[in-house]
Design a protein around this motif. Structure first.
Motif, short mmCIF file in Angstrom:
data_model
loop_
_atom_site.label_atom_id
_atom_site.label_comp_id
_atom_site.label_asym_id
_atom_site.label_seq_id
_atom_site.Cartn_x
_atom_site.Cartn_y
_atom_site.Cartn_z
N ARG A 16 0.83 -1.20 0.00
CA ARG A 16 0.00 0.00 0.00
C ARG A 16 0.86 1.25 0.00
O ARG A 16 0.64 2.20 -0.77
N ALA A 20 1.25 4.07 -3.02
CA ALA A 20 0.95 5.48 -2.79
C ALA A 20 2.16 6.35 -3.08
O ALA A 20 2.03 7.45 -3.61
N MET A 108 -0.34 8.04 6.71
CA MET A 108 -0.99 6.85 6.17
C MET A 108 -0.55 5.57 6.87
O MET A 108 -1.37 4.72 7.21
N ILE A 220 -10.16 6.00 -3.64
CA ILE A 220 -9.61 5.68 -2.32
C ILE A 220 -10.66 4.87 -1.57
O ILE A 220 -11.80 5.31 -1.40
N THR A 238 -4.62 1.13 -5.11
CA THR A 238 -3.41 1.89 -4.82
C THR A 238 -3.56 2.63 -3.50
O THR A 238 -2.62 2.76 -2.72
N PHE A 239 -4.79 3.11 -3.20
CA PHE A 239 -5.02 3.92 -2.00
C PHE A 239 -6.07 3.25 -1.13
O PHE A 239 -7.21 3.04 -1.55
N ALA A 253 -4.11 10.75 1.93
CA ALA A 253 -4.51 9.87 0.83
C ALA A 253 -5.14 10.65 -0.31
O ALA A 253 -4.87 10.40 -1.49
N GLN A 256 -2.43 12.52 -2.16
CA GLN A 256 -1.60 11.63 -2.97
C GLN A 256 -2.36 11.13 -4.20
O GLN A 256 -1.82 11.08 -5.30
N ALA A 257 -3.62 10.73 -4.02
CA ALA A 257 -4.41 10.22 -5.15
C ALA A 257 -4.54 11.28 -6.23
O ALA A 257 -4.40 10.99 -7.42
#
Length: 268
Positions: A16, A20, A108, A220, A238-239, A253, A256-257
């Protein structure tokens, strides 16, 4: 207990983190695979003086730092991977890698500032400023319209507040699969935040699959059941955020996304 048995429970979460950090499932998984290969090849170099999880992430960072050493903005072109990775590389070139690592490790992955400092090899006093730097830079680069799929009213309200506080717009809050898909088709979002288990026993996973069949959008998952997604046996998100969550985790998150999404527009 063997080293492999000690590390096994932590591998889904390292995947994970790697995804990210890189913005890509395949790219992140390659770094994790390289980390495990390095441990198998030289088990004596694994740091035994710390918790196995901390040692695993430390080994990952050693691989990350060594393989990224020659990557520079000049080499980050559209030819490097797909469109998502290309835009990610371009944005990465404009910010300090250490700040993003500090953000993800603390917000995270839940490491303490002391542990994060150990992992990225800086003084503990630097971690807080690195995290603040990462949030400022990411927020400058991203704005989006967000669909929330969550059947618990209090949690949905909390997520909506976080999203709006970050300067994003909420397109709607859905509590079932059908409602989520209908809202997404009616008002196309630039980001989806989804729970897994919904009000009518429908699945947030299925809702996301339906939406992604119509158009691409970063997703997410926010769930109390991470094991349903972190199986290692099928494509994984991914998230992924685990409930109960900290607000800082959701903020990290989201940032980052959107940071890795080529359709996200710069903040104004």
């Amino acid at each position: 207990m063997s080293l492999g048995q000690q590390l096994a429970p932590h591998l889904p979460f390292l995947r994970r983190y790697a995804r990210a950090l890189t913005g890509s499932q395949s790219h992140g998984d390659r770094y994790v695979r390289a980390t495990l290969e390095a441990i198998v090849a030289a088990p004596g170099e694994f740091p035994r003086e710390v918790d196995p999880r901390l040692g695993l992430y430390r080994m990952f960072h050693a691989i990350w730092n060594s393989t990224n050493y020659e990557e520079s903005p000049e080499n980050m072109s559209a030819a490097d991977g797909d469109g998502q990775e290309a835009i990610a590389r371009a944005r990465l070139a404009r910010m300090t890698p250490l700040s993003r690592q500090a953000l993800l490790l603390t917000a995270m992955e839940g490491f303490t500032p002391e542990d994060a400092a150990y992992l990225i090899d800086v003084d503990t006093s630097e971690v807080e400023s690195l995290v603040a730097e990462a949030l400022r830079e990411i927020e400058k680069q991203t704005r989006a319209r967000v669909l929330i799929i969550e059947d618990e009213p209090i949690i949905a309200m909390d997520i909506e507040t976080i999203v709006r506080d970050l300067g994003h717009e909420v397109t709607g809050v859905a509590v079932t699969r059908d409602e989520a898909v209908a809202l997404a088709m009616e008002d196309r979002p630039g980001l989806v935040l989804a729970d897994i288990q919904l009000a009518d026993d429908s699945s947030g996973i299925d809702a996301v699959k339906d939406i992604l069949a119509e158009f691409e959008v970063p997703v997410i998952f926010i769930t109390a059941f991470p094991e349903r997604l972190l199986t290692g046996e099928r494509p994984e998100p991914t998230f992924l955020i685990t409930k109960p969550f900290q607000r800082s985790t959701v903020k990290a998150a989201i940032a980052q996304a959107l940071f890795f999404d080529q359709a996200t527009v710069p903040a104004v």
